[in-house]
Structures are given as C-alpha cells and as structure tokens.
Design an enzyme around this catalytic site. Structure first.
Site, mmCIF file in Angstrom:
data_model
loop_
_atom_site.group_PDB
_atom_site.id
_atom_site.type_symbol
_atom_site.label_atom_id
_atom_site.label_comp_id
_atom_site.label_asym_id
_atom_site.label_seq_id
_atom_site.Cartn_x
_atom_site.Cartn_y
_atom_site.Cartn_z
ATOM 1 N N ASP A 53 43.341 116.372 23.020
ATOM 2 C CA ASP A 53 43.168 115.479 24.173
ATOM 3 C C ASP A 53 42.817 114.049 23.760
ATOM 4 O O ASP A 53 42.543 113.205 24.615
ATOM 5 C CB ASP A 53 42.087 116.033 25.105
ATOM 6 N N GLU A 55 40.231 113.045 21.778
ATOM 7 C CA GLU A 55 38.860 112.789 21.287
ATOM 8 C C GLU A 55 38.857 112.744 19.769
ATOM 9 O O GLU A 55 39.558 113.519 19.121
ATOM 10 C CB GLU A 55 37.931 113.933 21.720
ATOM 11 N N ARG A 112 32.579 89.190 20.960
ATOM 12 C CA ARG A 112 32.857 87.992 21.763
ATOM 13 C C ARG A 112 32.025 87.931 23.037
ATOM 14 O O ARG A 112 31.559 86.880 23.416
ATOM 15 C CB ARG A 112 34.353 87.882 22.051
ATOM 16 N N GLN A 113 31.843 89.072 23.705
ATOM 17 C CA GLN A 113 30.939 89.053 24.871
ATOM 18 C C GLN A 113 29.529 89.363 24.351
ATOM 19 O O GLN A 113 28.994 90.439 24.558
ATOM 20 C CB GLN A 113 31.386 90.086 25.907
ATOM 21 N N HIS A 146 30.750 86.817 14.579
ATOM 22 C CA HIS A 146 31.362 85.787 15.429
ATOM 23 C C HIS A 146 30.405 84.603 15.614
ATOM 24 O O HIS A 146 30.796 83.447 15.560
ATOM 25 C CB HIS A 146 31.730 86.422 16.760
ATOM 26 N N ASP A 185 37.037 74.585 17.271
ATOM 27 C CA ASP A 185 36.264 74.527 18.518
ATOM 28 C C ASP A 185 34.808 74.242 18.187
ATOM 29 O O ASP A 185 34.401 74.283 17.015
ATOM 30 C CB ASP A 185 36.417 75.823 19.355
ATOM 31 N N LYS A 208 38.104 72.391 22.568
ATOM 32 C CA LYS A 208 38.981 73.471 23.047
ATOM 33 C C LYS A 208 38.464 74.017 24.363
ATOM 34 O O LYS A 208 37.262 74.081 24.584
ATOM 35 C CB LYS A 208 38.998 74.583 21.987
ATOM 36 N N ARG A 210 39.190 77.334 27.309
ATOM 37 C CA ARG A 210 39.891 78.592 27.560
ATOM 38 C C ARG A 210 40.050 78.744 29.068
ATOM 39 O O ARG A 210 39.099 79.145 29.746
ATOM 40 C CB ARG A 210 39.095 79.777 27.004
ATOM 41 N N GLY A 241 46.189 81.700 19.048
ATOM 42 C CA GLY A 241 46.291 80.550 19.946
ATOM 43 C C GLY A 241 45.359 79.413 19.557
ATOM 44 O O GLY A 241 45.752 78.239 19.596
HETATM 45 C C1 R5P Z 1 36.228 81.418 19.040
HETATM 46 O O1 R5P Z 1 36.478 81.759 20.141
HETATM 47 C C2 R5P Z 1 36.548 82.120 17.789
HETATM 48 O O2 R5P Z 1 35.838 81.511 16.758
HETATM 49 C C3 R5P Z 1 38.021 82.135 17.423
HETATM 50 O O3 R5P Z 1 38.468 80.812 17.406
HETATM 51 C C4 R5P Z 1 38.814 82.911 18.410
HETATM 52 O O4 R5P Z 1 38.245 84.158 18.640
HETATM 53 C C5 R5P Z 1 40.241 83.079 17.943
HETATM 54 O O5 R5P Z 1 40.939 83.758 18.904
HETATM 55 P P1 R5P Z 1 42.464 83.476 19.188
HETATM 56 O O6 R5P Z 1 43.195 83.612 17.882
HETATM 57 O O7 R5P Z 1 42.855 84.557 20.166
HETATM 58 O O8 R5P Z 1 42.591 82.131 19.784
#
Ligand code: R5P
Length: 326
Positions: A53, A55, A112-113, A146, A185, A208, A210, A241
């Site tokens: 399943d 797991e 990230r979060q 991060h 950024d 930058k 988003r 990106g």
């Molecule tokens: C900031 O948001 C992080 O340091 C990276 O720049 C980011 O996670 C890169 O993500 P992506 O390649 O999707 O733009």
C-alpha cells in the site's frame, strides 16, 4: 528496494565496536559509501522497501547495541518519504540499543516554511525536527541550512557545516579575474558576503520578489556589476527560477558573464534547462543530494568534509590515510 551493507568493500554484517557505524537510508547510498570509506566505518546493513500500500518498510541489522551510529539520509525529493525513512531507521536503531544516534542530513528539506509567516501556515521545519527527535535521534549534522536561524527549530544539538572550504578552491581554480559575488536575494546575503570576503571581491545583491510559491522575479541589481564577471552564490536551486532571474538581471545590468554556485542541487524538473537558458556560464554545486551527471554541472564531493566532522564528533583523530584522501 535499497540495501547497503557490510564493512567497506565486504558483505560482513557484524557491527564493529567501538568506532563509527554508518547506516544508509535510501536517499544517497553513494554518499554513505564514500563516507564509510573515508572514515573506515562499519556499514550497518539497512533495507528500505515499501509495503504493497506504499507505506515505508525499514529493517536494520539488529547488532547495533552500544553503537555510535550515524544515519546518512538527506531529506531530498521525495521529501516525505526520505524524512519518514530516516525516522524509521532511527527508531529501529534505538530499539536495537544503539548508544547514540546522529542523523547526517546534508540537505534538510522542509526548511522553507521555517516560521509562521501568516495565518494558516505551518512551521514545517519544526514539525520535521520534532519527528526526528521523537524517533530517537540524539544529534543532527546538516550542511548549510536554508537559514542558520533554522537551528532553533530543533530541540536537539545541531552541527551546522558550511560548504565554503570545498567550493572556494574550485572557484579560485577557474582563474576568473575581477569577479563580483552576488546574492540572488536578500536572504542569501550573509552567505554571499562570506564568499566575497574570502575572494576579496565586491558584493552585489539582487532584489527578488515571489509573486507566488515557486515563482521568482528579479526586480533590481543593487551594486555595480558593469563589465565584471559575476558569481551568484545561493544555498539551493529548486525550480532554478531564482538563479535564472538573477542571471538575467545581472546581464541586463552590464555584467560580462555569470557563473552560479549553489550548495544543494534540489533541481525540480526543468531547473537545469532554466538556469542554462539564462546564459549561466559555469554551474558548481555539491553532492549533498544525488545529482544526475551532466556536463553542464561541476559537482564537488562533500564526503571529505563530512568524514572530518564525523571523526571529530566520534572523538577520535582521523587516520593518516583518511586525511590524505580528503
Ligand atoms: C531562497 O528562497 C533560497 O535561498 C533559494 O534562492 C531558493 O529556494 C531557490 O529556489 P528556486 O530555484 O525555486 O528559485
């Protein structure tokens, strides 16, 4: 199914004590093998498979009683599976009586979060960190979280490593004169600052925004990059990106050429194409996650850095042969 077992180069399944014992998850068996070789570590046989399943099913060789165990498992894509597998291996080892369990997670996903930025958002990093602690992990070794502040998501001791000592010699070997270092950024400014200072290069930053998740838009280059080759320094590339946008903005601002350095090649589908299409001349990253070989990417191995760290943590000096190899 993924299995990694035995002494380096043998199929032996006995865990040698004392000394470092390594268990590999399914995320990056090659890294675990490289590390085992450099540390002369015993590899604890580990099997990761799935029930019908879906797991995750894990089994480790139970002879880890009293072992100083290091589980190697970056929580890269697919992040949920990698994270859960790590927790299950830790619980299995704890149940089998391992004396101390260190998770070696060179790329820590769900970073990230890290803070609740608004109503209705989780603190994903904290949830992931709690899962690992509840599974019996005593300590975690990570490469370039991060954000360094993410450490506070953990109730465990966190050993944070930086990739600078691995990456700087590579950049220097390119022999590019008049380089400017660029953070793509504001969040990456401290990291870029370290590289700028080590390379005695000027620093610039790209503003930058988003507009939505996984979409980056470069607004402006802050700093003078006219006529200069630029090195963008970032922690990771996911969609690519951020790097592509930064490269575009730098070239528009008069940069002569653009090179990109990022520590974690998370690389969602299409990322490499996106970065390459932005006329990025050189791309250098590490093998903190598994990277598909590609002539466009230079991959720097992190096993020597991890091996030195594990040797230090395990409280024994590196053997001469290990030091030579690194
Ligand atoms: C900031 O948001 C992080 O340091 C990276 O720049 C980011 O996670 C890169 O993500 P992506 O390649 O999707 O733009």
């Amino acid at each position: 199914m993924s299995t990694l077992s035995g002494q380096p180069g043998s199929a032996s399944s006995r865990v040698r004590k004392p000394g470092i014992a390594l268990a590999a998850g399914d995320a990056h068996p090659q890294l675990a093998q490289d590390l085992a070789r450099l540390c002369a570590a015993t590899v604890v046989p580990t099997t990761v498979s799935a029930f019908a399943d879906g797991e995750t099913r894990v089994r480790i060789e139970p002879d880890v009683a009293d072992a100083d165990l290091y589980i190697v498992q970056p929580t890269s894509t697919p992040t949920n599976e990698r994270l859960m597998t790590l927790a299950l291996i830790a619980d299995a080892a704890r149940g089998a009586g391992a004396a101390r369990i260190t998770a070696v997670v060179p790329y820590f996903g769900y970073a990230r979060q890290d803070v609740r930025k608004g109503a209705g958002e989780p603190r994903s990093a904290r949830v992931a960190a709690r899962l690992l602690a509840s599974a019996g992990i005593d300590r975690i070794v990570v490469l370039e979280l991060h954000s360094p502040a993410l450490e506070s998501a953990f109730d465990l001791p966190v050993v944070q490593l930086e990739a600078d000592e691995l990456m700087l010699p590579v950049v220097r070997a390119w022999g590019v004169a008049d380089l400017a270092v660029v953070s793509p950024d504001a969040g990456g400014l401290k990291r870029a600052q370290r590289y700028a200072s080590a390379l005695a290069a000027p620093l610039a930053v790209v503003a930058k925004t988003r507009p939505r998740a996984d979409v980056a838009v470069a607004l402006q280059v802050l700093g003078d990059v006219r006529g200069r080759p630029c090195l963008i320094v970032d922690d990771m590339a996911s969609t690519g990106g951020t790097l592509a946008e930064a490269a575009r903005a730098l070239l528009e601002a008069g940069a002569r050429e653009v090179h990109a350095l990022f520590v974690h090649a998370v690389m969602a589908p299409g990322a490499l194409e996106r970065i390459s299409a932005a006329s990025v001349r050189r791309i250098v990253t590490t093998d903190s996650v598994r990277v598909a070989p590609d002539p466009r990417i230079q991959v720097v191995p992190i096993a020597p850095l991890l091996a030195r760290t594990l040797a230090r943590l395990a409280g024994r000096p590196m053997e001469a042969t290990d030091a030579q190899r690194s």
